[in-house]
Design a protein around this motif. Structure first.
Motif, PDB file in Angstrom:
ATOM      1  N   GLY A   1     -34.805  33.949  26.602  1.00 32.52           N
ATOM      2  CA  GLY A   1     -33.606  33.279  27.099  1.00 32.52           C
ATOM      3  C   GLY A   1     -33.215  33.765  28.488  1.00 32.52           C
ATOM      4  N   GLY A   2     -33.125  32.834  29.416  1.00 35.01           N
ATOM      5  CA  GLY A   2     -32.828  33.188  30.802  1.00 35.01           C
ATOM      6  C   GLY A   2     -31.456  32.739  31.238  1.00 35.01           C
ATOM      7  N   GLY A   3     -30.454  32.957  30.399  1.00 34.66           N
ATOM      8  CA  GLY A   3     -29.063  32.787  30.821  1.00 34.66           C
ATOM      9  C   GLY A   3     -28.577  34.105  31.404  1.00 34.66           C
TER      10      GLY A   3
ATOM     11  N   ILE B   1     -38.740  35.195  29.047  1.00 34.90           N
ATOM     12  CA  ILE B   1     -39.187  33.800  29.016  1.00 34.90           C
ATOM     13  C   ILE B   1     -37.982  32.884  28.852  1.00 34.90           C
ATOM     14  N   GLU B   2     -38.090  31.737  29.461  1.00 35.02           N
ATOM     15  CA  GLU B   2     -37.010  30.747  29.424  1.00 35.02           C
ATOM     16  C   GLU B   2     -37.658  29.380  29.163  1.00 35.02           C
ATOM     17  N   ARG B   3     -37.137  28.658  28.189  1.00 31.24           N
ATOM     18  CA  ARG B   3     -37.743  27.376  27.815  1.00 31.24           C
ATOM     19  C   ARG B   3     -37.572  26.311  28.905  1.00 31.24           C
TER      20      ARG B   3
ATOM     21  N   TRP C   1     -24.832  27.755  33.465  1.00 29.77           N
ATOM     22  CA  TRP C   1     -24.625  26.991  34.706  1.00 29.77           C
ATOM     23  C   TRP C   1     -23.242  26.370  34.794  1.00 29.77           C
ATOM     24  N   HIS C   2     -22.677  25.951  33.634  1.00 29.71           N
ATOM     25  CA  HIS C   2     -21.390  25.256  33.723  1.00 29.71           C
ATOM     26  C   HIS C   2     -20.195  26.150  33.408  1.00 29.71           C
ATOM     27  N   SER C   3     -20.424  27.455  33.360  1.00 31.72           N
ATOM     28  CA  SER C   3     -19.295  28.349  33.111  1.00 31.72           C
ATOM     29  C   SER C   3     -18.312  28.316  34.286  1.00 31.72           C
ATOM     30  N   ALA C   4     -17.055  28.592  33.967  1.00 36.29           N
ATOM     31  CA  ALA C   4     -16.043  28.644  35.029  1.00 36.29           C
ATOM     32  C   ALA C   4     -16.143  29.940  35.827  1.00 36.29           C
ATOM     33  N   GLY C   5     -16.889  30.892  35.319  1.00 37.08           N
ATOM     34  CA  GLY C   5     -17.166  32.107  36.083  1.00 37.08           C
ATOM     35  C   GLY C   5     -16.032  33.111  36.171  1.00 37.08           C
TER      36      GLY C   5
ATOM     37  N   TRP D   1     -41.411  28.217  29.030  1.00 41.15           N
ATOM     38  CA  TRP D   1     -42.080  28.692  27.816  1.00 41.15           C
ATOM     39  C   TRP D   1     -41.021  28.886  26.739  1.00 41.15           C
ATOM     40  N   GLN D   2     -41.291  28.333  25.576  1.00 41.38           N
ATOM     41  CA  GLN D   2     -40.325  28.424  24.484  1.00 41.38           C
ATOM     42  C   GLN D   2     -40.891  29.309  23.363  1.00 41.38           C
ATOM     43  N   ALA D   3     -40.086  30.244  22.900  1.00 42.40           N
ATOM     44  CA  ALA D   3     -40.517  31.078  21.759  1.00 42.40           C
ATOM     45  C   ALA D   3     -40.405  30.235  20.498  1.00 42.40           C
TER      46      ALA D   3
ATOM     47  N   GLY E   1     -18.594  21.664  27.692  1.00 44.57           N
ATOM     48  CA  GLY E   1     -19.885  22.229  27.320  1.00 44.57           C
ATOM     49  C   GLY E   1     -19.791  23.073  26.071  1.00 44.57           C
ATOM     50  N   PRO E   2     -20.931  23.416  25.493  1.00 40.42           N
ATOM     51  CA  PRO E   2     -20.932  24.295  24.318  1.00 40.42           C
ATOM     52  C   PRO E   2     -20.702  25.748  24.744  1.00 40.42           C
ATOM     53  N   ILE E   3     -19.796  26.404  24.063  1.00 42.72           N
ATOM     54  CA  ILE E   3     -19.524  27.820  24.334  1.00 42.72           C
ATOM     55  C   ILE E   3     -19.714  28.556  23.016  1.00 42.72           C
TER      56      ILE E   3
ATOM     57  N   PHE F   1     -17.574  34.969  26.276  1.00 45.84           N
ATOM     58  CA  PHE F   1     -17.216  35.367  27.644  1.00 45.84           C
ATOM     59  C   PHE F   1     -18.461  35.978  28.278  1.00 45.84           C
ATOM     60  N   GLY F   2     -19.527  35.188  28.239  1.00 41.32           N
ATOM     61  CA  GLY F   2     -20.848  35.730  28.555  1.00 41.32           C
ATOM     62  C   GLY F   2     -21.037  36.105  30.008  1.00 41.32           C
ATOM     63  N   ILE F   3     -20.283  35.493  30.912  1.00 43.82           N
ATOM     64  CA  ILE F   3     -20.433  35.875  32.313  1.00 43.82           C
ATOM     65  C   ILE F   3     -19.714  37.213  32.527  1.00 43.82           C
TER      66      ILE F   3
HETATM   67  C1  LIG Z   1     -16.979  25.033  29.955  1.00 38.70           C
HETATM   68  C2  LIG Z   1     -17.293  26.487  29.840  1.00 38.70           C
HETATM   69  C3  LIG Z   1     -16.614  27.411  30.643  1.00 38.70           C
HETATM   70  C4  LIG Z   1     -16.890  28.758  30.534  1.00 38.70           C
HETATM   71  N1  LIG Z   1     -16.226  29.650  31.321  1.00 38.70           N
HETATM   72  C5  LIG Z   1     -16.486  30.977  31.231  1.00 38.70           C
HETATM   73  C6  LIG Z   1     -15.818  31.902  32.078  1.00 38.70           C
HETATM   74  O1  LIG Z   1     -14.984  31.538  32.874  1.00 38.70           O
HETATM   75  N2  LIG Z   1     -16.136  33.209  31.965  1.00 38.70           N
HETATM   76  C7  LIG Z   1     -17.065  33.653  31.081  1.00 38.70           C
HETATM   77  O2  LIG Z   1     -17.310  34.864  31.002  1.00 38.70           O
HETATM   78  N3  LIG Z   1     -17.707  32.781  30.259  1.00 38.70           N
HETATM   79  C8  LIG Z   1     -17.455  31.463  30.317  1.00 38.70           C
HETATM   80  N4  LIG Z   1     -18.102  30.578  29.508  1.00 38.70           N
HETATM   81  C9  LIG Z   1     -19.068  31.114  28.538  1.00 38.70           C
HETATM   82  C10 LIG Z   1     -20.380  31.406  29.199  1.00 38.70           C
HETATM   83  O3  LIG Z   1     -20.843  30.262  29.854  1.00 38.70           O
HETATM   84  C11 LIG Z   1     -21.386  31.860  28.156  1.00 38.70           C
HETATM   85  O4  LIG Z   1     -20.827  32.872  27.368  1.00 38.70           O
HETATM   86  C12 LIG Z   1     -22.647  32.398  28.804  1.00 38.70           C
HETATM   87  O5  LIG Z   1     -23.174  31.475  29.707  1.00 38.70           O
HETATM   88  C13 LIG Z   1     -23.657  32.713  27.737  1.00 38.70           C
HETATM   89  O6  LIG Z   1     -24.835  33.137  28.359  1.00 38.70           O
HETATM   90  P1  LIG Z   1     -26.150  33.265  27.477  1.00 38.70           P
HETATM   91  O7  LIG Z   1     -27.174  33.849  28.364  1.00 38.70           O
HETATM   92  O8  LIG Z   1     -25.832  33.953  26.221  1.00 38.70           O
HETATM   93  O9  LIG Z   1     -26.507  31.778  27.039  1.00 38.70           O
HETATM   94  P2  LIG Z   1     -27.112  30.572  27.848  1.00 38.70           P
HETATM   95  O10 LIG Z   1     -26.613  30.505  29.226  1.00 38.70           O
HETATM   96  O11 LIG Z   1     -26.914  29.362  27.017  1.00 38.70           O
HETATM   97  O12 LIG Z   1     -28.640  30.936  27.958  1.00 38.70           O
HETATM   98  C14 LIG Z   1     -29.526  30.904  26.860  1.00 38.70           C
HETATM   99  C15 LIG Z   1     -30.882  30.502  27.404  1.00 38.70           C
HETATM  100  O13 LIG Z   1     -31.856  30.680  26.403  1.00 38.70           O
HETATM  101  C16 LIG Z   1     -32.808  29.640  26.540  1.00 38.70           C
HETATM  102  N5  LIG Z   1     -33.526  29.546  25.264  1.00 38.70           N
HETATM  103  C17 LIG Z   1     -32.989  29.217  24.068  1.00 38.70           C
HETATM  104  N6  LIG Z   1     -33.935  29.262  23.107  1.00 38.70           N
HETATM  105  C18 LIG Z   1     -35.079  29.642  23.711  1.00 38.70           C
HETATM  106  C19 LIG Z   1     -36.400  29.853  23.221  1.00 38.70           C
HETATM  107  N7  LIG Z   1     -36.707  29.691  21.940  1.00 38.70           N
HETATM  108  N8  LIG Z   1     -37.349  30.227  24.112  1.00 38.70           N
HETATM  109  C20 LIG Z   1     -37.048  30.400  25.421  1.00 38.70           C
HETATM  110  N9  LIG Z   1     -35.816  30.193  25.939  1.00 38.70           N
HETATM  111  C21 LIG Z   1     -34.832  29.827  25.083  1.00 38.70           C
HETATM  112  C22 LIG Z   1     -31.956  28.443  26.879  1.00 38.70           C
HETATM  113  O14 LIG Z   1     -32.700  27.426  27.508  1.00 38.70           O
HETATM  114  C23 LIG Z   1     -30.916  29.044  27.789  1.00 38.70           C
HETATM  115  O15 LIG Z   1     -31.258  28.948  29.162  1.00 38.70           O
HETATM  116  C24 LIG Z   1     -17.855  29.211  29.597  1.00 38.70           C
HETATM  117  C25 LIG Z   1     -18.525  28.289  28.799  1.00 38.70           C
HETATM  118  C26 LIG Z   1     -18.235  26.940  28.896  1.00 38.70           C
HETATM  119  C27 LIG Z   1     -18.941  25.989  28.012  1.00 38.70           C
END
Ligand SMILES: Cc1cc2nc3c(=O)[nH]c(=O)nc-3n(C[C@H](O)[C@H](O)[C@H](O)COP(=O)(O)OP(=O)(O)OC[C@H]3O[C@@H](n4cnc5c(N)ncnc54)[C@H](O)[C@@H]3O)c2cc1C
Length: 834
Positions: free
Chosen positions: A11-13, A34-36, A45-49, A172-174, A337-339, A366-368
């Motif tokens: 996962g490349g978030g 790896i990132e799918r 990408w759509h977080s408010a940051g 690449w997806q796991a 978006g999904p949070i 609050f992933g960011i």
């Molecule tokens: C509208 C909105 C506003 C927000 N505002 C804020 C904010 O202001 N501040 C804040 O802290 N947080 C905010 N958030 C929350 C924040 O966006 C998330 O908590 C954070 O982005 C999570 O990061 P992540 O890396 O866990 O997940 P993601 O960003 O979803 O990344 C997961 C990645 O894993 C990849 N993946 C999944 N399965 C596989 C697999 N099997 N193989 C390879 N790759 C895979 C996906 O493609 C994805 O890129 C907001 C969310 C939303 C929806």
């Protein structure tokens, strides 16, 4: 592409990228991410940051604090500017209760070194005249946080990771995980673009990884299915909107004024910040639905849901109320978006239940804000074996695998989302999905006024309120000060000190260990001497760092037959640690059979000077007069007794510090036993007692509580419990425990606090002007008629007679360190014969 790595991050978030970065920074050479799809293609990408400091949890505050400081260093390291706008964060209060919340928060924030300032409505108006303040009580202001560009910070971390040797592979997806005994074989599928969709191709590769971390964001349910585990990380819809430029805001900025801080009107359930001359509004509205309960479709990429404006109308209107100039600014853009959420709103960070070298980093809402710290602390866990803070409150195993369902997780996650801006009372009990796990006596207790708390899904009486209480009684009784329940808890605590009380302890976790290896294993696994047959001991299993991993009451029923009682709240968390240790050591020590008998045994604790008299009424024995005497049933021993027709494993111990017994009974006979005890107790004025009174009473005895005084950030010697550590034997974690020494020490304090409040066990401790420690428990002492607490300070201050102060409601209150067990230091009450 590499096919053998030390660690594979899926996962490349923001989260996965930070973990890869921090693993490399901690010294692991061979890390691949790896990132799918593309980096940041999930929620990132759509977080408010926004990067808010505000958080009621000690562990999470540390994580956020690390992120905020770390992001400020990234540009220097990588040359990439992640757009960190340190505009500060103004959290406004419309009510006095909200200000109380901020003051309870502020003292915790101090224990984590988080800077804050108080502001009056007039000060807010003077600095930010566009904000309406006439209906505000005040605000708390964090000058050092703000917001960042989520994609840019992720790319900066990715660059930093690459610079430190991490390989990043996109598309690449796991798709499968197989544990071979010493590493994972992970099948990856090449993802290809087809008609705007991302689809799996026929190309597959297997990567061997010693460790795997999943940070899959919205795809966590798919990962859970692939791993064969339950993971309550399910996203909920979250929206924010951006307005067209606001002419008044533009004028204000053109006049040379600095940007507004991130504004939070918690009572109105929203955040607002400036965005290109307009405003961004992010509401935490009611009724936002969970999504992807059974998995995120492959086709869902950087996609959004349609805006649901009606759902956020109330919050939209309240933004216009608070910043009247927004009324004329039209709507420019929307994001829904999904949070990801979890049932308690905290992420899942740590070992996967039942699996080796599989680490979860899922469920971040609050992933960011969390990414930097999550990467650092998870990397510490993986590389060093422990992090400097206790990660139990974030551990994925805090949710039971045996009882949790998808429906439960989805509904609780919706509730966690709705609760982001509620008043976070420390005595809060959340209502969704309840009652779910109930012992048989639940209905009887409810009929007698029980107001329940929820422990790992179990309903457990917190206190017994009025018999004719309305449904909302407990909700309305909550406060940051002494709530409406306080008088009930006080009467219950007094009843135990002077008479007799009955407490339900059925939620305790219970395990049975038998077999030829049981004794040798437990002797190595725990740090105290093992009890003799028929006796019990309090003991600790330690981490490899010598800190406290689990507290057990060990009951020895036979040479190789042990009954282990531990915290009900952390059942699965402790069980996973125990079972993995058994699997590791069985070859060395001999066969060990482990059984989880939690739901087989109910527990009632009877305590108080009158407890023997009550039991004597109903005990069946050839000589009922002597069966409960010190001679036949000494303190810290176990006996199989019969109460009426109920066989009972009775343990002479009392967490309240009074004469008492824990009555472990077959759960199917619980109602019979309840009725019997109630009948016998009536003659002796027995009172029903809940967990809140018990918590106060144990502090009068300086009994440490797991998850408060005891955890993975301190050793039992630091908890000042040398009597439970047998340094003459070898045990797991011993060398580290000795090497650590005593960095800070646990002590008990009596506090001359405010007339209407007690500490909650999260307050900063001061010595004059210097902050010297923190409380880990707090409450009221019925014996001393004042507030009480336990906490940690430097060893030279943990000396009886030391005068300290406790910060409560923004004031310092006098406190004095007292001898351990200020109530009945010689244990005469517990040992009383009869
Ligand atoms: C509208 C909105 C506003 C927000 N505002 C804020 C904010 O202001 N501040 C804040 O802290 N947080 C905010 N958030 C929350 C924040 O966006 C998330 O908590 C954070 O982005 C999570 O990061 P992540 O890396 O866990 O997940 P993601 O960003 O979803 O990344 C997961 C990645 O894993 C990849 N993946 C999944 N399965 C596989 C697999 N099997 N193989 C390879 N790759 C895979 C996906 O493609 C994805 O890129 C907001 C969310 C939303 C929806």
């Amino acid at each position: 592409m590499k096919t053998h790595v030390k660690a594979l991050v899926v996962g490349g978030g923001a989260i996965g990228t930070s973990i890869a970065y921090h693993l490399a920074r901690a010294g692991w050479q061979d890390v691949m991410l790896i990132e799918r799809d593309e980096l940041t293609a999930g929620s990132t990408w759509h977080s408010a940051g926004l990067l808010p400091y505000f958080n009621m949890s000690y562990a999470t505050t540390h994580i956020h604090d690390y992120s905020i400081k770390f992001y400020k260093t990234l540009e220097e390291e990588t040359g990439l500017n992640a757009g960190f706008s340190v505009v500060g964060n103004l959290r406004m209060a419309q009510t006095k209760a909200r200000m109380d919340e901020y003051m309870v928060y502020a003292t915790t924030a101090e224990t984590c070194d988080v800077p804050y300032e108080w502001m009056t409505p007039a000060q807010i108006k003077e600095r930010w005249p566009l904000v309406r303040t006439d209906d505000l009580e005040g605000a708390i202001y964090h000058p050092t946080d703000g917001y960042i560009n989520p994609a840019d910070v992720t790319i900066a971390m990715a660059k930093g990771a690459r610079q430190r040797g991490v390989t990043i592979e996109r598309k690449w997806q796991a798709d499968a995980f197989t544990w071979t005994g010493d590493h994972w074989d992970v099948t990856l599928t090449r993802m290809v673009e087809k008609g705007g969709n991302l689809v799996p191709s026929d190309e597959q590769i297997v990567v061997s990884a010693e460790h795997v971390v999943t940070a899959s964001g919205n795809h966590s349910q798919r990962i859970a299915q692939l791993l064969g585990i339950k993971m309550p990380a399910i996203p909920v819809e979250h929206q924010y909107i951006i307005t067209e430029p606001d002419p008044e805001l533009l004028k204000y900025r053109e006049a040379g004024n600095i940007e507004h801080p991130v504004l939070r009107d918690a009572d109105a359930k929203w955040y607002v910040r400036e965005e290109r001359g307009g405003w961004m509004l992010g509401p935490y509205e009611f009724n936002a639905p969970a999504r992807f309960e059974y998995g995120c479709p492959d086709s869902f990429r950087a996609d959004l849901f349609p805006l649901d404006l009606e759902r956020i109308e109330e919050e939209y209107m309240s933004m216009i109320h608070r910043i009247p100039t927004t009324e004329t600014a039209g709507l420019k853009a929307d994001f829904n978006g999904p949070i990801c959420y979890t049932p308690d709103g905290n992420p899942l960070m740590g070992p996967a239940p039942g699996l080796r070298n599989m680490w979860l980093a899922e469920g971040f809402s609050f992933g960011i804000t969390a990414a930097g710290g999550a990467g650092k602390y998870l990397a510490d866990l993986m590389v060093e074996g422990e992090a400097e803070i206790d990660m139990a409150s974030l551990d994925p195993r805090r949710f039971g695998q045996d009882w949790m369902t998808t429906e439960y997780a989805a509904r609780k996650n919706e509730e966690a989302y709705e609760h982001v801006y509620i008043l976070h009372h420390p005595d809060e009990e959340r209502p969704a999905c309840r009652p779910l796990r109930t012992a048989p006596a639940y209905d009887r207790q409810k009929a007698l006024g029980a107001q329940f708390g929820c422990v790992n899904g179990w309903e457990r009486p917190n206190y017994y309120g009025p018999l004719d209480a309305p449904e909302t009684f407990d909700h309305d009784a909550r406060s940051f000060r002494r709530g409406g329940w306080w008088d009930y808890a006080k009467a219950e605590a007094e009843a135990i000190r002077s008479g007799v009380g009955l407490i339900d302890g059925s939620a305790f976790a219970k395990h049975r260990l038998t077999g030829p290896g049981a004794t040798a294993f437990l002797d190595w696994f725990t740090c105290n001497k093992l009890p003799k047959v028929g006796r019990i001991n309090l003991t600790y299993a330690l981490t490899s760092h010598g800190t406290t991993r689990t507290e057990y009451t060990i009951v020895r029923e036979g040479e190789e037959d042990y009954y282990l009682v531990s915290s009900g709240g952390l059942h699965a968390y402790d069980e996973d640690f125990l079972y993995k240790a058994i699997a590791d050591k069985e070859a060395e020590f001999g066969r060990i059979k482990e059984e989880d008998v939690t739901t087989r045994w109910g527990v009632f604790a009877i305590a108080g000077p009158g407890s023997r008299d009550v039991l004597r009424e109903i005990i069946k024995d050839v000589n009922p007069d002597t069966v409960l005497s010190n001679k036949r049933f000494p303190w810290l021993s176990v006996r199989n007794i019969e109460l009426g027709m109920c066989p009972v494993k009775a343990i002479r111990v009392a967490y309240t510090g009074e004469l008492g017994w824990e009555l472990h009974h077959p759960i199917e006979m619980q109602n019979y036993l309840w009725d019997l005890l109630m009948m016998a107790g009536a003659k002796h004025g027995m009172k029903l007692v809940g967990a809140r009174a018990q918590n106060w009473l144990r502090q009068e005895k300086s009994y440490r509580a797991f998850g408060h005084e005891l955890g993975r950030d301190g050793t039992p010697l630091e908890a000042d419990l040398p009597r439970f550590v047998d340094l003459s034997k070898d045990f797991h974690g011993k060398a580290a425990l000795q090497e650590t020494g005593v960095r800070s020490k646990c002590c008990t304090v009596l506090i001359d606090g405010p007339a209407d409040a007690d500490p909650w066990g999260r307050e900063a401790l001061y010595n004059g002007d210097a902050r010297v420690g923190r409380l880990t428990s707090g409450g009221y002492s019925v014996t001393f008629g004042k507030s009480i607490g336990m906490g940690y300070v430097a060893p030279d201050l943990a000396v009886p007679g030391t005068k300290l102060q406790v910060k409560m409601f923004d004031q310092l209150w006098d406190a004095e360190v007292v001898e351990d067990s200020p109530y009945d230091p010689k244990n005469e009450a517990i040992r009383k014969d009869g």
